[in-house]
Design an enzyme around this catalytic site. Structure first.
Site, PDB file in Angstrom:
ATOM      1  N   TYR A   1      -7.651   0.504  -1.692  1.00 29.05           N
ATOM      2  CA  TYR A   1      -6.357  -0.561  -1.603  1.00 29.05           C
ATOM      3  C   TYR A   1      -4.990   0.823  -2.562  1.00 29.05           C
ATOM      4  O   TYR A   1      -5.072   0.791  -3.668  1.00 29.05           O
ATOM      5  CB  TYR A   1      -6.575  -1.664  -2.081  1.00 29.05           C
ATOM      6  CG  TYR A   1      -4.384  -3.113  -2.276  1.00 29.05           C
ATOM      7  CD1 TYR A   1      -4.062  -3.276  -0.658  1.00 29.05           C
ATOM      8  CD2 TYR A   1      -4.572  -3.165  -3.091  1.00 29.05           C
ATOM      9  CE1 TYR A   1      -3.167  -3.558  -1.259  1.00 29.05           C
ATOM     10  CE2 TYR A   1      -3.236  -4.125  -3.010  1.00 29.05           C
ATOM     11  CZ  TYR A   1      -2.998  -4.090  -2.069  1.00 29.05           C
ATOM     12  OH  TYR A   1      -1.403  -5.046  -2.204  1.00 29.05           O
TER      13      TYR A   1
ATOM     14  N   TYR B   1      -9.747 -13.342  -2.394  1.00 33.32           N
ATOM     15  CA  TYR B   1      -9.547 -13.313  -3.585  1.00 33.32           C
ATOM     16  C   TYR B   1      -8.619 -13.364  -4.148  1.00 33.32           C
ATOM     17  O   TYR B   1      -8.628 -13.265  -5.471  1.00 33.32           O
ATOM     18  CB  TYR B   1      -9.254 -11.322  -2.580  1.00 33.32           C
ATOM     19  CG  TYR B   1      -9.292 -10.319  -4.027  1.00 33.32           C
ATOM     20  CD1 TYR B   1      -9.268  -9.406  -4.919  1.00 33.32           C
ATOM     21  CD2 TYR B   1      -7.684 -10.213  -4.322  1.00 33.32           C
ATOM     22  CE1 TYR B   1      -9.820  -8.989  -5.962  1.00 33.32           C
ATOM     23  CE2 TYR B   1      -7.153  -9.049  -5.518  1.00 33.32           C
ATOM     24  CZ  TYR B   1      -8.385  -8.647  -6.356  1.00 33.32           C
ATOM     25  OH  TYR B   1      -8.071  -8.168  -7.421  1.00 33.32           O
TER      26      TYR B   1
ATOM     27  N   HIS C   1       2.696 -14.517  -7.703  1.00 34.75           N
ATOM     28  CA  HIS C   1       1.334 -14.420  -8.698  1.00 34.75           C
ATOM     29  C   HIS C   1       2.344 -15.702  -9.683  1.00 34.75           C
ATOM     30  O   HIS C   1       2.428 -15.138 -10.842  1.00 34.75           O
ATOM     31  CB  HIS C   1       0.903 -13.187  -9.139  1.00 34.75           C
ATOM     32  CG  HIS C   1       0.224 -12.710  -8.547  1.00 34.75           C
ATOM     33  ND1 HIS C   1       0.883 -11.582  -7.661  1.00 34.75           N
ATOM     34  CD2 HIS C   1      -1.029 -12.659  -7.905  1.00 34.75           C
ATOM     35  CE1 HIS C   1       0.210 -10.918  -6.342  1.00 34.75           C
ATOM     36  NE2 HIS C   1      -0.616 -11.866  -6.679  1.00 34.75           N
TER      37      HIS C   1
END
Length: 710
Positions: free
Chosen positions: A78, A232, A594
């Site tokens: 990624y 995830y 987040h």
């Protein structure tokens, strides 16, 4: 001589027989299972999935009969480095050195549907991935990469419609037809409302987009996976293995229902569904988790009566944990990533990303990213791990863990199903609450040393090794992107662009209209990502989440900790002297969604007696400053993970000074490279708390400072 085992016997009453100490007989794992320290053949009696081979339902032992013996997992790192040009160079280097698939990381403005010239996102452009504003950026991103031969995974959910449109048009303009494209678009919007928060539109409207991507891929992109259902980010937000499994699979069932509701046959889209799980340091449980996921999915999908056995297969990408990486002793993170990678491989992942050693400090450097990629090459070429199908199959321990996870996950999924499915559960806030409780419980165990992290709460050493971390020149990237946007707009037919954007707005709610088809037309006419997103927002609206915190969870584990007791005492002292409790405003600025860190801080500080208020996500420094004026906190706590800290924190402090607010305690926490600490201290930040900070110790420092100011 042939051994005769029947002759071996022991008198179990004799002293020479080794007995397991009573206090070692059982231990409790993070999922709450009582685990015996010894297993025997009786341990696997009655476990139904044992009778099946790899390649056969329920696929516990692997989705394919030959597994890695014929073809190893795909190395899919990624990555996205600020600009399309830099990312393209990095992709080509990786492909030439053994990487076998691409996985694109986009920057936060792209995720949230903003062009790089939008004032709200000026600090975030290019910071956590590549900025994509137009088809021209996408063409640069994949220049000289054979998209008909290399599969491409794109982690995109909120702005999935324009990103998919740009990808399709870029490929076509390079002479590659849609039906030859292979790869995966994440398209998993439900998990954004649970943990990651890079949503744009409300849940119900977002599900219309999911269905349109399904239908478009079925019609035009037969080799492309139309969704990657992600656990995830739940894992990274603090979910235990059973919670990650339950909510990921429940999301999957919601997407299956969405596809059926859109008029698709189960076998038309189910074989193209894929999954994405996080892999942490709980080695054996992570192996069992992927095995349990395949078993459960096969059983769940049978209820929809598919005729194609491929509709029962759970295929997954995995990524090693970013949360498990530590700022302390960073080179040990290579070992952590290797251990986690082995778990993923023994659990039979189809592709894998391995995290870099410096990701607890900053964005990964080119050097550290190369080490992370090579870790997989070592596993594939030097360990013989690919030579045997299901090496851990039949292990008493692994099979027991698999069975226990299946049972616990079923209970959690039944709870979601009884609420009417994941959409009603999301509205109730239950999944988010469960994960936040789990994360806070884990942090309290770390702070109280009930859970050991080497170098963080035990086995310290004083020497600090300097790590050269990646620094993104955000100003340069932003200026470059704005220039490219202006150039594209100067060459396009403005009337045609505005016409297609108007059609997108008018037909957004039309069930007969496929929004991706309209977006492809808009992309060909060079509409920007922000313009396409805005056209949908005019009809759908932009979603705003309710921000709330939990209480009491941190105190359950940490209430006997000496620092916790002392901090709580100082809070009481301050309250008597000041006439009110110490008030703390916790904020996240910019487009970083987040929220694990600042939710844990909120719970921990509240349990110690602080009056804690959590600001909404995605605020500008100016909006935060206005809230400071309104709420009059003693402390402003800033959580930052996305590399925009210098710009955002500096702007906030300057704005507060403009309001004549200069005595408020400013603290910052998250991913802030040490080289930036003095810059922030000079600006007016009082404390910086990095990854692994003991919450109660931080509260103690804060209280001591507040009492000094009285």
């Amino acid at each position: 001589m042939k051994p005769n085992f029947s002759q071996i016997s022991y008198d179990m009453t004799k002293d020479y027989v080794v007995k397991i100490p009573h206090n070692a007989a059982k231990w409790k794992n993070p999922e709450g299972f009582d685990i015996p320290c010894c297993f025997d053949p009786k341990s696997i009696e009655g476990i139904e999935h044992l009778g099946y081979c790899a390649g056969l339902p329920p696929y516990t032992r692997g989705p394919y009969a030959s597994m890695y013996c014929v073809q190893p997992w795909t190395i899919r790192q990624y990555a996205g480095f600020s600009t399309a040009e830099e990312s393209n160079n990095f992709y080509k280097q990786n492909l030439s050195m053994g990487q076998t698939g691409l996985s694109v990381a986009f920057d936060l403005p792209t995720h949230r549907g903003y062009d790089s010239d939008n004032e709200r996102v000026k600090a975030d452009v290019g910071k956590t991935g590549v900025a994509i504003d137009t088809v021209e950026d996408m063409k640069i991103l994949f220049k000289d990469i054979p998209l008909d031969k290399i599969s491409v995974s794109m982690t995109m959910n909120g702005a999935v419609i324009p990103i998919m449109a740009f990808f399709i048009v870029a490929a076509e303009e390079y002479g590659i037809s849609k039906e030859k494209l292979t790869g995966t678009i994440q398209n998993d919007i439900l998990k954004e409302f649970i943990v990651r928060n890079t949503y744009i539109y409300p849940p119900s409207k977002s599900m219309k987009i999911v269905a349109d991507v399904f239908k478009y891929c079925k019609k035009y992109l037969p080799k492309f996976n139309s969704i990657s259902i992600s656990g995830y980010h739940m894992h990274e937000a603090g979910a235990t293995a059973d919670i990650e499994l339950a909510y990921t699979l429940a999301d999957g069932i919601e997407y299956v229902k969405t596809g059926l509701k859109a008029g698709l046959d189960i076998d038309e889209f189910a074989p193209r569904l894929s999954f994405f799980f996080g892999i942490g340091m709980n080695f054996f449980t992570e192996i069992a988790k992927i095995r349990a996921a395949r078993t459960l999915w096969a059983l769940l999908m049978q209820k929809f009566h598919p005729q194609n056995p491929k509709s029962l297969i759970l295929r997954t990408h995995c990524q090693t944990s970013g949360w498990s990486l530590t700022e302390q002793m960073p080179y040990n993170n290579i070992a952590r990533t290797t251990i986690e990678a082995i778990s993923a491989v023994l659990g039979h992942t189809q592709s894998l990303h391995t995290n870099a050693l410096d990701e607890a400090i900053a964005l990964p450097s080119f050097h550290s990213a190369k080490i992370a990629r090579n870790t997989q090459l070592y596993l594939q070429n030097e360990t013989n791990i690919t030579k045997v199908v299901d090496p851990t199959g039949g292990s008493y321990y692994i099979e027991n863990l698999t069975q226990m996870l299946i049972q616990k996950t079923n209970l959690l999924m039944d709870e979601i199903e009884n609420m009417g499915g994941m959409l009603p559960a999301l509205e109730s806030g239950l999944p988010k609450l469960r994960i936040e409780e789990s994360a806070t419980h884990k942090q309290a165990q770390i702070d109280s040393q009930k859970h050991i992290i080497v170098g963080v709460n035990k086995f310290f050493y004083d020497s600090k090794k300097h790590i050269d971390s990646l620094e993104i020149d955000n100003v340069s990237v932003k200026e470059n992107q704005i220039r490219k946007i202006q150039e594209v707009k100067s060459k396009r037919n403005e009337e045609e662009v505005q016409n297609i954007l108007r059609i997108i707005t008018e037909k957004a709610n039309n069930t007969e209209t496929n929004l991706l088809e309209l977006a492809v037309e808009a992309a060909k006419k060079r509409a920007t990502l922000g313009e396409i997103s805005d056209a949908l927002e005019k009809t759908f609206g932009r979603y705003t989440a309710n921000t709330r915190s939990i209480s009491g969870v941190y105190a359950q584990e940490a209430s006997q900790d000496a620092d916790y007791k002392e901090a709580k005492h100082l809070v009481d002292v301050f309250s008597k002297m000041e006439g009110r409790r110490p008030r703390m405003l916790l904020v996240k600025m910019g487009q970083d969604g987040h929220d694990r860190g600042y939710k844990i801080v909120a719970t921990g500080f509240a349990d110690m007696g602080f009056d804690v208020e959590i600001a909404p996500l995605f605020q500008t420094p100016q909006e935060v400053a206005k809230q400071v004026v309104q709420t009059d906190p003693h402390i402003v706590g800033i959580s930052t993970l996305a590399g925009a800290h210098k710009v955002l924190i500096s702007e906030l402090i300057d704005t507060l000074k403009g309001f004549q607010i200069e005595d408020t305690l400013i603290i910052a926490g998250g991913i802030i490279p040490e080289k930036d600490h003095q810059i922030l201290y000079d600006k007016g930040v009082h404390f910086i708390f990095g990854p692994g900070t003991h919450i109660a110790k931080a509260a103690l420092f804060v209280m001591q400072k507040l009492l000094q100011k009285l």
